[in-house]
Scaffold this motif. Structure first.
Motif, mmCIF file in Angstrom:
data_model
loop_
_atom_site.group_PDB
_atom_site.id
_atom_site.type_symbol
_atom_site.label_atom_id
_atom_site.label_comp_id
_atom_site.label_asym_id
_atom_site.label_seq_id
_atom_site.Cartn_x
_atom_site.Cartn_y
_atom_site.Cartn_z
ATOM 1 N N PHE A 103 39.441 -49.749 -88.010
ATOM 2 C CA PHE A 103 39.428 -51.058 -89.012
ATOM 3 C C PHE A 103 40.475 -50.845 -90.091
ATOM 4 O O PHE A 103 40.849 -49.618 -90.086
ATOM 5 C CB PHE A 103 38.024 -50.680 -89.611
ATOM 6 C CG PHE A 103 37.675 -51.371 -91.021
ATOM 7 C CD1 PHE A 103 37.485 -52.728 -91.035
ATOM 8 C CD2 PHE A 103 38.028 -50.712 -92.254
ATOM 9 C CE1 PHE A 103 37.070 -53.476 -92.336
ATOM 10 C CE2 PHE A 103 37.694 -51.344 -93.425
ATOM 11 C CZ PHE A 103 37.262 -52.534 -93.535
ATOM 12 N N ILE A 104 41.066 -51.875 -90.470
ATOM 13 C CA ILE A 104 42.022 -51.706 -91.498
ATOM 14 C C ILE A 104 41.543 -52.722 -92.673
ATOM 15 O O ILE A 104 41.297 -53.914 -92.484
ATOM 16 C CB ILE A 104 43.471 -52.235 -91.105
ATOM 17 C CG1 ILE A 104 43.910 -50.975 -90.179
ATOM 18 C CG2 ILE A 104 44.452 -52.421 -92.256
ATOM 19 C CD1 ILE A 104 45.192 -51.424 -89.597
ATOM 20 N N GLN A 110 39.895 -57.803 -94.072
ATOM 21 C CA GLN A 110 39.621 -56.856 -93.260
ATOM 22 C C GLN A 110 39.819 -57.224 -91.757
ATOM 23 O O GLN A 110 39.519 -58.319 -91.706
ATOM 24 C CB GLN A 110 37.939 -56.696 -93.321
ATOM 25 C CG GLN A 110 37.440 -56.252 -94.797
ATOM 26 C CD GLN A 110 35.835 -56.263 -94.736
ATOM 27 O OE1 GLN A 110 35.041 -56.249 -93.466
ATOM 28 N NE2 GLN A 110 35.302 -56.195 -95.953
ATOM 29 N N VAL A 111 40.303 -56.399 -91.016
ATOM 30 C CA VAL A 111 40.535 -56.559 -89.623
ATOM 31 C C VAL A 111 39.825 -55.406 -88.715
ATOM 32 O O VAL A 111 39.927 -54.102 -89.328
ATOM 33 C CB VAL A 111 42.090 -56.664 -89.314
ATOM 34 C CG1 VAL A 111 42.537 -57.968 -89.896
ATOM 35 C CG2 VAL A 111 42.874 -55.542 -89.564
ATOM 36 N N THR A 124 35.606 -57.177 -78.888
ATOM 37 C CA THR A 124 35.816 -58.124 -79.973
ATOM 38 C C THR A 124 36.911 -57.755 -80.949
ATOM 39 O O THR A 124 37.032 -56.714 -81.315
ATOM 40 C CB THR A 124 34.711 -58.403 -80.958
ATOM 41 O OG1 THR A 124 33.540 -58.898 -80.013
ATOM 42 C CG2 THR A 124 35.035 -59.571 -81.825
ATOM 43 N N VAL A 125 37.846 -58.746 -81.279
ATOM 44 C CA VAL A 125 39.215 -58.393 -82.173
ATOM 45 C C VAL A 125 38.852 -59.559 -83.409
ATOM 46 O O VAL A 125 38.825 -60.545 -82.972
ATOM 47 C CB VAL A 125 40.230 -58.761 -81.653
ATOM 48 C CG1 VAL A 125 41.704 -58.418 -82.534
ATOM 49 C CG2 VAL A 125 40.634 -57.605 -80.229
ATOM 50 N N ASN A 126 38.621 -59.054 -84.462
ATOM 51 C CA ASN A 126 38.448 -59.684 -85.579
ATOM 52 C C ASN A 126 39.673 -59.608 -86.604
ATOM 53 O O ASN A 126 40.112 -58.488 -86.978
ATOM 54 C CB ASN A 126 37.106 -59.310 -86.529
ATOM 55 C CG ASN A 126 35.796 -59.430 -85.675
ATOM 56 O OD1 ASN A 126 35.743 -60.380 -84.984
ATOM 57 N ND2 ASN A 126 35.129 -58.212 -85.542
ATOM 58 N N ALA A 164 27.636 -50.747 -79.462
ATOM 59 C CA ALA A 164 27.801 -51.942 -78.919
ATOM 60 C C ALA A 164 28.731 -52.516 -79.369
ATOM 61 O O ALA A 164 29.359 -52.489 -80.722
ATOM 62 C CB ALA A 164 26.650 -53.002 -78.822
ATOM 63 N N ASP A 165 29.477 -53.748 -78.453
ATOM 64 C CA ASP A 165 30.987 -54.408 -79.073
ATOM 65 C C ASP A 165 30.326 -55.445 -80.346
ATOM 66 O O ASP A 165 29.077 -55.823 -80.390
ATOM 67 C CB ASP A 165 31.063 -55.396 -78.003
ATOM 68 C CG ASP A 165 32.479 -56.259 -78.368
ATOM 69 O OD1 ASP A 165 33.288 -55.677 -78.858
ATOM 70 O OD2 ASP A 165 32.371 -57.340 -78.091
#
Length: 188
Positions: A103-104, A110-111, A124-126, A164-165
């Motif tokens: 997390f950044i 937020q990513v 998952t990529v947010n 979990a993802d």
């Protein structure tokens, strides 16, 4: 020192000379997670000298507590150059939790990317990042995310446990977690 590095990560092939641009890890205490530099949120960190990582040293384990919260270790206010690309990485191995996330928080954005340590896949990529997972052998994986900085500080850099993802907050059991070593943050 002054010895060429070989890459052994190719499947079925011979090792080859690893040629990389020089980068500096700006993540202090990249292999010591029990000190005050690394802040703990709803977790503890324990050193296990018998859990050997790919660099043949002992490993730390992030252990979740029993609350219904995120369970992580993190750094705050890391100075970066606005408009530069940074890669955040960690070597991890499952021990009760098969999923971690990186997390950044940067200039209010937020990513996060999730990594499955049981099957070696990116989940998952947010956000505006790229994510990669590499097999480092014996259950260890190098997980990394790359982001273009939109300010002069990463407000928070976290390594989070999950079951979990795409889940970063859950009821912990007080014993599960993941082994870690080699935290990196490099420009370029």
């Amino acid at each position: 020192v002054n010895v060429p590095r070989l890459d052994y990560l190719t499947i079925g092939g011979n090792p080859f000379l690893l040629v990389e641009p020089q980068r500096t890890n700006i993540n202090l205490y990249s292999n010591t997670f029990s000190n005050g530099y690394w802040r703990k949120f709803q977790s503890t960190v324990v050193f296990f000298p018998s859990i050997i990582n790919p660099e043949n040293t002992g490993s730390f384990k992030i252990v979740e507590n029993t609350t219904n919260n995120p369970h992580s270790i993190f750094l705050s206010a890391i100075t970066v150059v606005s408009g530069s690309t940074y890669t955040r990485s960690i070597f991890a191995k499952a021990d009760g939790r098969d999923v971690i996330s990186l997390f950044i928080l940067n200039s209010g954005t937020q990513v996060r990317a999730f990594f499955n340590l049981a099957n070696g896949t990116v989940g998952t990529v947010n956000g505006a990042i790229t994510a990669q997972i590499e097999d480092a052998k014996n259950g260890w994986y190098k997980c990394s995310i790359t982001r273009l900085s939109s300010g002069t500080s990463f407000d928070s850099l976290a390594i989070e446990l999950s079951f979990a993802d795409n889940v970063f907050s859950y009821q912990g059991d007080g014993v599960s977690g993941a082994y870690i070593f080699g935290a990196g943050l490099q420009e370029g």
